[in-house]
Enzyme design. Sequence first.
Site, PDB file in Angstrom:
ATOM      1  N   GLU A 247      35.346  41.865  36.053  1.00  0.00           N
ATOM      2  CA  GLU A 247      34.923  41.234  37.309  1.00  0.00           C
ATOM      3  C   GLU A 247      35.794  41.776  38.419  1.00  0.00           C
ATOM      4  O   GLU A 247      36.914  42.238  38.175  1.00  0.00           O
ATOM      5  CB  GLU A 247      35.118  39.709  37.254  1.00  0.00           C
ATOM      6  N   LYS A 249      38.399  41.460  41.345  1.00  0.00           N
ATOM      7  CA  LYS A 249      39.492  40.558  41.731  1.00  0.00           C
ATOM      8  C   LYS A 249      39.382  40.377  43.242  1.00  0.00           C
ATOM      9  O   LYS A 249      39.896  41.169  44.024  1.00  0.00           O
ATOM     10  CB  LYS A 249      40.855  41.149  41.339  1.00  0.00           C
ATOM     11  N   ARG A 254      42.872  31.677  44.930  1.00  0.00           N
ATOM     12  CA  ARG A 254      42.373  31.014  43.721  1.00  0.00           C
ATOM     13  C   ARG A 254      42.262  29.515  43.980  1.00  0.00           C
ATOM     14  O   ARG A 254      43.201  28.882  44.471  1.00  0.00           O
ATOM     15  CB  ARG A 254      43.358  31.280  42.577  1.00  0.00           C
ATOM     16  N   ARG A 269      45.693  27.019  43.311  1.00  0.00           N
ATOM     17  CA  ARG A 269      46.037  27.362  41.923  1.00  0.00           C
ATOM     18  C   ARG A 269      47.260  26.594  41.438  1.00  0.00           C
ATOM     19  O   ARG A 269      47.462  26.453  40.237  1.00  0.00           O
ATOM     20  CB  ARG A 269      46.295  28.858  41.774  1.00  0.00           C
ATOM     21  N   GLU A 294      37.247  31.752  43.451  1.00  0.00           N
ATOM     22  CA  GLU A 294      38.005  32.328  44.557  1.00  0.00           C
ATOM     23  C   GLU A 294      37.430  31.813  45.875  1.00  0.00           C
ATOM     24  O   GLU A 294      36.213  31.833  46.092  1.00  0.00           O
ATOM     25  CB  GLU A 294      37.908  33.849  44.531  1.00  0.00           C
ATOM     26  N   LYS A 417      44.863  41.651  34.772  1.00  0.00           N
ATOM     27  CA  LYS A 417      44.525  42.028  36.148  1.00  0.00           C
ATOM     28  C   LYS A 417      44.910  43.482  36.342  1.00  0.00           C
ATOM     29  O   LYS A 417      45.965  43.942  35.895  1.00  0.00           O
ATOM     30  CB  LYS A 417      45.231  41.125  37.156  1.00  0.00           C
TER      31      LYS A 417
END
Length: 564
Positions: A247, A249, A254, A269, A294, A417
């Site tokens: 996906e 980023k 977040r 987050r 996000e 990531k």
Amino acid sequence: MRAFAELLDRLSLTASRNAKLVLLRDYLRSTPDPDRGWALASLTGELTFAAAKPAMIRKAVEGRVDAVLFGWSYDYVGDLAETVALIWPRDPDHRPNREPELGEVVEALRTAGRGEVAGLLEGWLDALEPKGRWALLKLMTGGLRVGLSARLAKTAAAMVRPATVSEPPDPDGGEAAVALEPVEVSEIEEIWHALEPPYGDLFAWLEGHGDRPDAEAPGRFRPVMLATAIDEAADFAKLDPADYAAEWKWDGIRVQAVRESGVARLYSRTGDEISGAFADIMAGLAFEGAVDGELVVWRDGAVAPFGDLQQRLNRKTVDAKMMAAYPAVIVAYDLLSENGEDLRGLPLRQRRARLEAVVADHGGDRLHLSPVVPYADWDELAALRADPPVGAAAEGLMLKRWDSPYVAGRPKGPWFKWKRDPHVIDAVLMYAQRGHGKRSSFYSDYTFGVWTRDGALTPVGKAYFGFTDEELKQLDKFVREHTVERFGPVRSVRAERDFGLVLEIAFEGLNRSTRHKSGVAMRFPRVSRIRWDKPAREANTLDDVMDLLDALESGGGRIGTAQG
């Protein structure tokens, strides 16, 4: 108060993560309620005092110390709490006969009016030794700066649990030792929003003489699952592309959106509630459950640059004009709960299917689905990462195992990531400011600039990390030897075409800014290299920076990379 002051002092001087955990664990085990709970609240950022302000502290000390002397001392030390703690002259006629306890200070500050705090402060400062004064002032202002994150503090709290606990006396033969299961930090994060300082029920459960606090309140926060940075050289050789979903980023923040039994909340987050600043989003959500995603600004059918979202961040409330100019949405990539069912134990493939159904059934335009990026092998994915079709809206890629459950924390392997290489410019050091805490004796915060067309320097950012302790000493020495002007704790450093220190600055993105003279603001700038070898005249220009910004806004472009 003395034990709390000793804890803060040792934490501030300890670099090791494990050593910090042991220090805090031992403090929480040995300190009685409620002091240990108030200490934990202060270290996790849950303790604030509306009536206590830094200006009040400064006024109090200037009432006893010559203002010029205090100003010079503050300039040298660089930290208000440390300066006051060292310079404070006791009133010999009114010195209290004992030091205050931490709980006593907290309870007084929570109930005192603004007019009462000054008197309390002076009495406490008279009663305490310098280390205790420093801890008191850090507690009051909330600026602990001891190198301990809220999650690390909760991890230490989890370690309070003993291996065994004794049951009440048995009529037939005394007390029996009962083994206790270890507590993970994710268990504390799961119940954290149901707790209130000073956390008596939390410690009772941890120590085995109380029930686990109830975490089933509607609208609660779920501890987030985090990714580890991928090691391109080592990891890709061991990973099968078929096992991982890719996906984008997204370059936002977040969030976790929760709607349960009529309770709707939006969390960052770290679990901080930010619903008030995004009332438009909350009003536009219609699912029943918890979505991980996000937060971005959505414009013209696509994710807008991070600078647009930044216009709405750090605001308690936002007016209708701001909402219309910067329409925020959630780009969803995981479903943690649906209609009262906890989905976190399911594999990602199943959670993803249910998320797609939720977003498809959702009306309005506040919830979007983060698409899965198709790819055949790592080489193809690397090409997409280097030149993403979504442009600057993505700061890289996420890789998630299709069979991974949603696990709190940062487990190694399920999620990775893979961020794009940072942008890099060469800039000239212009100003330096003293740091805080263990850096208060060093000039460690650096403002840097680039050349304008008329040959002058204009500031484009500020960095305070990215260098080693040894490099910090070298930078501090350069600042002291080449200072041309002083402005309180800030020094202006010699910076000319033929003399100046060039810093290679890495950063994640650029935004247009009317608040900065240069017209640009950097995202996450840090010092990636000290260019002792490079003449100042060869540093980048403002035209270079603006060209990069134009290219980023049009979907690509770089000045350089950290490897360049």
